[in-house]
Structure formats: structure tokens, C-alpha cells
Design a protein around this motif. Structure first.
Motif, PDB file in Angstrom:
ATOM      1  N   GLN A 260       0.825  -1.204   0.000  1.00 41.30           N
ATOM      2  CA  GLN A 260       0.000   0.000   0.000  1.00 41.30           C
ATOM      3  C   GLN A 260       0.863   1.260   0.000  1.00 41.30           C
ATOM      4  OE1 GLN A 260      -2.127  -1.891   3.407  1.00 41.30           O
ATOM      5  NE2 GLN A 260      -3.880  -0.697   2.651  1.00 41.30           N
ATOM      6  N   LYS A 261       1.909   1.246   0.820  1.00 44.00           N
ATOM      7  CA  LYS A 261       2.797   2.413   0.871  1.00 44.00           C
ATOM      8  C   LYS A 261       3.466   2.643  -0.475  1.00 44.00           C
ATOM      9  CE  LYS A 261       3.804   1.858   5.808  1.00 44.00           C
ATOM     10  NZ  LYS A 261       4.832   1.482   6.815  1.00 44.00           N
ATOM     11  N   ARG A 262       3.843   1.556  -1.143  1.00 42.19           N
ATOM     12  CA  ARG A 262       4.476   1.678  -2.453  1.00 42.19           C
ATOM     13  C   ARG A 262       3.493   2.251  -3.471  1.00 42.19           C
ATOM     14  NH1 ARG A 262       5.967  -3.447  -3.200  1.00 42.19           N
ATOM     15  NH2 ARG A 262       4.300  -4.014  -4.644  1.00 42.19           N
ATOM     16  N   ALA A 263       2.240   1.775  -3.427  1.00 44.34           N
ATOM     17  CA  ALA A 263       1.226   2.261  -4.368  1.00 44.34           C
ATOM     18  C   ALA A 263       0.975   3.751  -4.162  1.00 44.34           C
ATOM     19  CB  ALA A 263      -0.073   1.476  -4.197  1.00 44.34           C
ATOM     20  N   VAL A 264       0.823   4.168  -2.909  1.00 49.38           N
ATOM     21  CA  VAL A 264       0.560   5.580  -2.620  1.00 49.38           C
ATOM     22  C   VAL A 264       1.764   6.437  -3.001  1.00 49.38           C
ATOM     23  CG1 VAL A 264       0.116   7.247  -0.777  1.00 49.38           C
ATOM     24  CG2 VAL A 264      -1.132   5.077  -0.810  1.00 49.38           C
ATOM     25  N   ALA A 265       2.969   5.953  -2.709  1.00 47.99           N
ATOM     26  CA  ALA A 265       4.183   6.717  -3.029  1.00 47.99           C
ATOM     27  C   ALA A 265       4.332   6.908  -4.535  1.00 47.99           C
ATOM     28  CB  ALA A 265       5.407   6.008  -2.460  1.00 47.99           C
ATOM     29  N   LEU A 266       4.065   5.863  -5.315  1.00 42.96           N
ATOM     30  CA  LEU A 266       4.164   5.985  -6.764  1.00 42.96           C
ATOM     31  C   LEU A 266       3.093   6.940  -7.306  1.00 42.96           C
ATOM     32  CD1 LEU A 266       4.952   2.316  -7.873  1.00 42.96           C
ATOM     33  CD2 LEU A 266       6.361   4.350  -8.302  1.00 42.96           C
TER      34      LEU A 266
ATOM     35  N   LEU B 136      -7.047   5.412  -7.175  1.00 46.21           N
ATOM     36  CA  LEU B 136      -6.194   4.318  -6.715  1.00 46.21           C
ATOM     37  C   LEU B 136      -5.721   4.554  -5.286  1.00 46.21           C
ATOM     38  CD1 LEU B 136      -5.050   1.638  -7.748  1.00 46.21           C
ATOM     39  CD2 LEU B 136      -2.962   2.853  -8.391  1.00 46.21           C
ATOM     40  N   VAL B 137      -5.343   5.801  -4.975  1.00 45.70           N
ATOM     41  CA  VAL B 137      -4.929   6.124  -3.609  1.00 45.70           C
ATOM     42  C   VAL B 137      -6.082   5.899  -2.642  1.00 45.70           C
ATOM     43  CG1 VAL B 137      -4.284   8.031  -2.072  1.00 45.70           C
ATOM     44  CG2 VAL B 137      -3.099   7.732  -4.243  1.00 45.70           C
ATOM     45  N   SER B 138      -7.284   6.333  -3.024  1.00 46.86           N
ATOM     46  CA  SER B 138      -8.449   6.151  -2.165  1.00 46.86           C
ATOM     47  C   SER B 138      -8.733   4.674  -1.920  1.00 46.86           C
ATOM     48  CB  SER B 138      -9.663   6.826  -2.813  1.00 46.86           C
ATOM     49  OG  SER B 138     -10.839   6.572  -2.074  1.00 46.86           O
ATOM     50  N   GLU B 139      -8.572   3.843  -2.942  1.00 47.99           N
ATOM     51  CA  GLU B 139      -8.924   2.430  -2.833  1.00 47.99           C
ATOM     52  C   GLU B 139      -7.870   1.611  -2.098  1.00 47.99           C
ATOM     53  OE1 GLU B 139      -9.656   1.674  -6.933  1.00 47.99           O
ATOM     54  OE2 GLU B 139     -11.531   2.805  -6.919  1.00 47.99           O
ATOM     55  N   TYR B 140      -6.665   2.156  -1.956  1.00 49.14           N
ATOM     56  CA  TYR B 140      -5.636   1.444  -1.199  1.00 49.14           C
ATOM     57  C   TYR B 140      -5.403   2.006   0.198  1.00 49.14           C
ATOM     58  CZ  TYR B 140      -3.887  -2.126  -4.360  1.00 49.14           C
ATOM     59  OH  TYR B 140      -3.765  -3.255  -5.121  1.00 49.14           O
ATOM     60  N   SER B 141      -6.094   3.097   0.544  1.00 52.13           N
ATOM     61  CA  SER B 141      -5.879   3.729   1.851  1.00 52.13           C
ATOM     62  C   SER B 141      -6.951   3.295   2.843  1.00 52.13           C
ATOM     63  CB  SER B 141      -5.904   5.249   1.709  1.00 52.13           C
ATOM     64  OG  SER B 141      -4.902   5.686   0.822  1.00 52.13           O
ATOM     65  N   PRO B 142      -6.564   2.978   4.080  1.00 51.82           N
ATOM     66  CA  PRO B 142      -7.556   2.692   5.121  1.00 51.82           C
ATOM     67  C   PRO B 142      -8.432   3.908   5.378  1.00 51.82           C
ATOM     68  CG  PRO B 142      -5.344   2.047   5.816  1.00 51.82           C
ATOM     69  CD  PRO B 142      -5.178   2.859   4.579  1.00 51.82           C
ATOM     70  N   ALA B 143      -9.651   3.689   5.811  1.00 51.38           N
ATOM     71  CA  ALA B 143     -10.593   4.792   6.026  1.00 51.38           C
ATOM     72  C   ALA B 143     -10.042   5.821   6.997  1.00 51.38           C
ATOM     73  CB  ALA B 143     -11.924   4.245   6.546  1.00 51.38           C
TER      74      ALA B 143
ATOM     75  N   ILE C 123      -1.343  -7.415   1.948  1.00 47.99           N
ATOM     76  CA  ILE C 123      -1.856  -6.360   2.824  1.00 47.99           C
ATOM     77  C   ILE C 123      -2.087  -6.891   4.233  1.00 47.99           C
ATOM     78  CG2 ILE C 123      -3.838  -4.839   3.244  1.00 47.99           C
ATOM     79  CD1 ILE C 123      -4.165  -4.621   0.209  1.00 47.99           C
ATOM     80  N   ALA C 124      -2.658  -8.080   4.334  1.00 52.37           N
ATOM     81  CA  ALA C 124      -2.983  -8.681   5.634  1.00 52.37           C
ATOM     82  C   ALA C 124      -2.611 -10.156   5.604  1.00 52.37           C
ATOM     83  CB  ALA C 124      -4.459  -8.491   5.954  1.00 52.37           C
TER      84      ALA C 124
END
Length: 458
Positions: free
Chosen positions: A22-28, A136-143, A222-223
């Protein structure tokens, strides 16, 4: 033989710690947002140098600015449905390749026609990237951090404008205007290559398409403790494939609020894109050096990024988004007036334009958040999407209006003062919306009191 079990995908993402994936996806996505911000504003940075090099008036670039901005609108409308069908990842990479290749090619142009054509094609890519990065950021980020993650991504585009303006101030005098297009093309190509290997597809998109095996592999990263296998069946937190008719935006007394909201969005995009497109030119006309003019434009973007994060933080704490955005626009308008009187004072001008960006551009994220509160859940996506789409009319009109004012011979000071007028109209419109919101809240409280009142004794 293992039996199929249902897994709540949203619950896993919301309750698990942020994984490396998730961190990689958000960072990219953030890196691509920054580069998107650079390339979206690069033409505004090079207009003074191009005008001198080609021996044409600065106002003659108005058509280029309007058409490239219009192409961004088309790109967002076209590539949104494509992403819903083929995936966020593919569209993000494709659109990044489009805008980077055609930005790089712009370094070779020698005519206005070629410039317009290349900027239109690059604009299609730029417009397609933005909404999919946010999705994409919204869908990979916890609420618990989703709003912050999305806000940071949006602010990354302002950061790109800051970096681009700062780089332009040093690169153009030393290496020419072509150098900015080279940097704007090469850097996103490099990040796109990294994204091809490391950017994951939206796990919610995969689950919605029934690709449970691929989705399970991502969820396992992720989990890990969730015990994923290809026999799972994911349930979505939101029904997929559902749409809300545009007519619902005007039903149940929402017509006035919809029109008011669209008015604010149009004004917001008009003022922001006018300033982003013509600021370096106006500062040069006002007597500043080319380097100072470009630094001022970059500080406007830095102010916008800072303002977006600050206003989001304040809104979370006081709970009154209308008041925060109105204050932001008012602050921006006041200091726009100060800019008009400080065009000859370089150091104070740089500080003042940062504050203008803080108020004006920083409020852009706030009105997106407000749009989500105007509509109920059933029509919220349609409401926000159409508000942004209608607002983009202002992003086309802003550069065009600037070109007309400059062509008419109006001086920089007067032009800056004129931008206060639409900003004041936005504040007044928000005040009406806030009053209507308070009235609805009071009526809602009254209905609740009546419903909870004990029935009269027989």
C-alpha cells in the motif's frame, strides 16, 4: 475440497496496518501526481521565453493554453470510463506515457501550430492521469487516513507546480526553454517504467470483476494473517456498477444547491488556471525579472499545497467546511490586492504570492470536500464528478480571459485587481450555501424532535 468463504474487502483494508504494498502504491501515485503538476503548468512557465524567442506576443499563446486545458477535460472524461473497464493501473501508465512523450517532443517545436497539437495530445494524458491517481490512492488507503492520503495526492500536483517553477527559474536562463520540456518528459518516463513493475492494480477493481485469485494475492500482502486463498469471494463496501442519474442532482430541492455549487467550481477553476497560466507573464510585465516571475509562480503552488493540507486539518477539527473555504478565498482575495501594489517589490511579492496560493489554491481541495456533503450517498459520486466537470469550463475560460485582457493592453496591476471580483462572488455564493445548509440542519433537528415527542394521552 475447500469451500468458498466471503471476505469483507473494505474491512480488511480499513483495519490492517499499512502494508509495504500500500505504501508503495501511494508513493508511486504521489510521485506521478507531482510530475503531472509539473507538466500541466510547464507551458505557463515558458511563455515569456517562447514569446521572446519566436518574436510573437504573449497574448498569442492564449489559444494554446485554452486548448491544452480543454484537452485535460476531455482526457478525464474519456479515460475515466476506460479505467472502469480495463483498470486504474493500465490507464495511469498509458496516460503517463502519453503526456511524457508528447511533452518531450515539445522541446523540438518551431511553430505555434506544432506547439498546439503536441500540448493538446499531452493534455489528454494529463487529464486521464489525475482522477485515476486519486481513485487508486483512495482504494488502497484505510478509512482512518483516506482523506489525508487523497489530500496529499492532490497537494502533490501543487508541489509539482512549485518544483516546475523553481526549476524553470534556473534552467531557462541557462539552457533555454527547451530544457523544461526535456525534464518534463524524461522524469515521468522513468517513473512510468518503475510503475510498470511496482504499481499494483486496484484490489477493489479486481474483486469487482470477479478476479478473486489476483485480488487474494494482493490482500495476502496487505494482511498476511487473513489467510487468503483463491477460494475466497470478496464482498464490496460499495455496490459496483451502479450509477446515479444526473437528474437526481436537481431532485428533492437540490437544484439550487447544485447550481450554486457549480458556480463556485467554475469560479475556482477560472481564477486558479488564469493565475497559473499567466502569472509569470504578468510579473514580467510588472517589472520583475524572468527568474523572479517564475519563482513567484512556484511559490503560489507551494502555498496551494500548504493551504490544502492546512484547511483539511482545520476542517476536521471545527467541522465547518464552508467557513474554512470562505476564509481561504477571502484571504486570497485580500493578498491578491496586495500583489497588485507590490509588483515592483520582489521580496515582498514572493511572500505575498505564497499567501495568495495558500488561500486561493488551497481552497480548491476544500470545495471538493464540500461537494461531497451537499449530496446524499446515493448520488454523491455523480454530484462530485459533475461539479468538477462543469467547473473545468472555468479552467478553459481562465487562460482565454487572461489572453484577452493582455491583448487589450490592460496593465498587470489592473488585471490582478480584477481577479478579486470573481473571488468575492465565490465567497458570496458559499455564504448562501452555508445558510441553506444551516436551515436544512435546523429543519432536520425539528423533525427529529417532533418524531421523538411522546404521543398524546388518549
Amino acid at each position: 475440497m475447500s469451500s468458498t468463504r466471503d471476505v469483507d474487502l473494505a474491512h480488511i483494508i480499513d483495519t490492517s496496518p499499512m502494508s509495504a504494498l500500500q505504501k508503495r502504491a501511494v508513493a508511486l501515485c504521489l510521485a506521478l501526481a507531482v510530475l503531472d503538476g509539473i507538466d500541466a503548468q510547464v507551458i505557463g512557465f515558458v511563455i515569456p521565453a517562447l514569446s521572446e524567442d519566436w518574436g510573437v506576443s504573449k497574448a498569442s499563446f492564449g489559444l494554446t493554453l485554452a486548448l491544452s486545458t480543454g484537452a485535460m477535460v476531455v482526457g478525464s472524461l474519456v479515460f475515466g470510463p476506460i479505467a472502469d473497464r480495463y483498470g486504474r493501473r493500465k490507464v495511469i501508465i498509458l496516460c503517463t506515457l502519453i503526456f511524457s512523450v508528447f511533452t518531450l517532443a515539445t522541446a523540438l517545436v518551431t511553430s505555434m501550430t506544432a506547439l498546439i497539437v503536441l500540448r493538446i495530445i499531452a493534455g489528454l494524458g494529463l487529464g486521464g492521469v489525475t482522477p485515476n491517481l486519486v481513485a487508486l490512492v483512495s482504494e488502497y488507503s484505510p478509512a482512518r487516513i483516506r482523506a489525508t492520503a487523497v489530500t496529499v495526492t492532490i497537494a502533490g500536483m501543487s508541489l509539482g507546480g512549485f518544483v516546475g517553477g523553481f526549476a524553470a527559474a534556473f534552467l531557462i536562463p541557462e539552457f533555454g526553454w527547451q530544457s523544461l520540456f526535456v525534464i518534463g518528459g524524461v522524469l515521468p518516463l522513468g517513473v512510468a517504467a518503475v510503475a510498470m513493475k511496482w504499481l499494483p492494480e486496484s484490489v477493489k477493481f479486481l474483486a469487482a470483476r470477479g478476479e478473486n485469485g489476483r485480488a487474494a494475492q494482493i490482500v495476502a500482502q496487505i494482511a498476511p494473517a487473513a489467510g487468503m486463498s483463491e477460494s475466497v469471494r470478496f464482498t464490496q463496501d460499495v455496490p459496483t456498477g451502479s450509477t446515479s442519474p444526473v437528474g437526481a442532482l436537481f431532485a428533492r430541492g437540490r437544484a439550487i444547491d447544485t447550481v450554486l455549487l457549480w458556480t463556485v467550481f467554475v469560479i475556482n477553476f477560472l481564477v486558479i488556471y488564469f493565475l497559473l497560466s499567466w502569472m509569470p507573464t504578468l510579473f514580467s510585465e510588472g517589472g520583475q525579472s524572468a527568474s523572479t516571475a517564475l519563482l513567484a509562480a512556484s511559490l503560489f503552488n507551494l502555498g496551494g499545497m500548504t493551504g490544502a493540507l492546512t484547511f483539511g486539518w482545520i476542517t476536521d477539527r471545527i467541522g465547518n467546511g464552508y467557513l474554512v473555504v470562505m476564509a481561504g478565498y477571502t484571504l486570497g482575495a485580500i493578498f491578491t490586492g496586495a500583489v497588485a501594489s507590490l509588483l515592483g517589490n520582489g521580496p515582498l511579492l514572493l511572500v505575498t504570492i505564497f499567501i495568495v496560493g495558500f488561500g486561493m489554491s488551497g481552497s480548491s481541495a476544500g470545495i471538493i470536500a464540500l461537494a461531497a456533503t451537499v449530496y446524499p450517498v446515493a448520488v454523491r459520486a455523480t454530484g462530485v464528478g459533475w461539479a468538477m466537470g462543469i467547473g473545468r469550463v472555468g479552467s478553459i475560460a481562465g487562460p482565454s480571459v487572461g489572453a484577452l485582457l493582455i491583448a487589450a493592453g490592460m496593465d498587470a496591476r489592473t488585471i490582478f485587481l480584477l481577479t478579486i471580483v470573481p473571488t468575492a462572488l465565490a465567497v458570496a455564493t458559499l455564504a448562501v450555501m452555508a445558510a441553506r445548509s444551516r436551515r436544512r440542519a435546523r429543519l432536520g433537528d425539528l423533525v427529529t424532535v417532533v418524531e421523538q415527542a411522546p404521543a398524546p394521552a388518549p
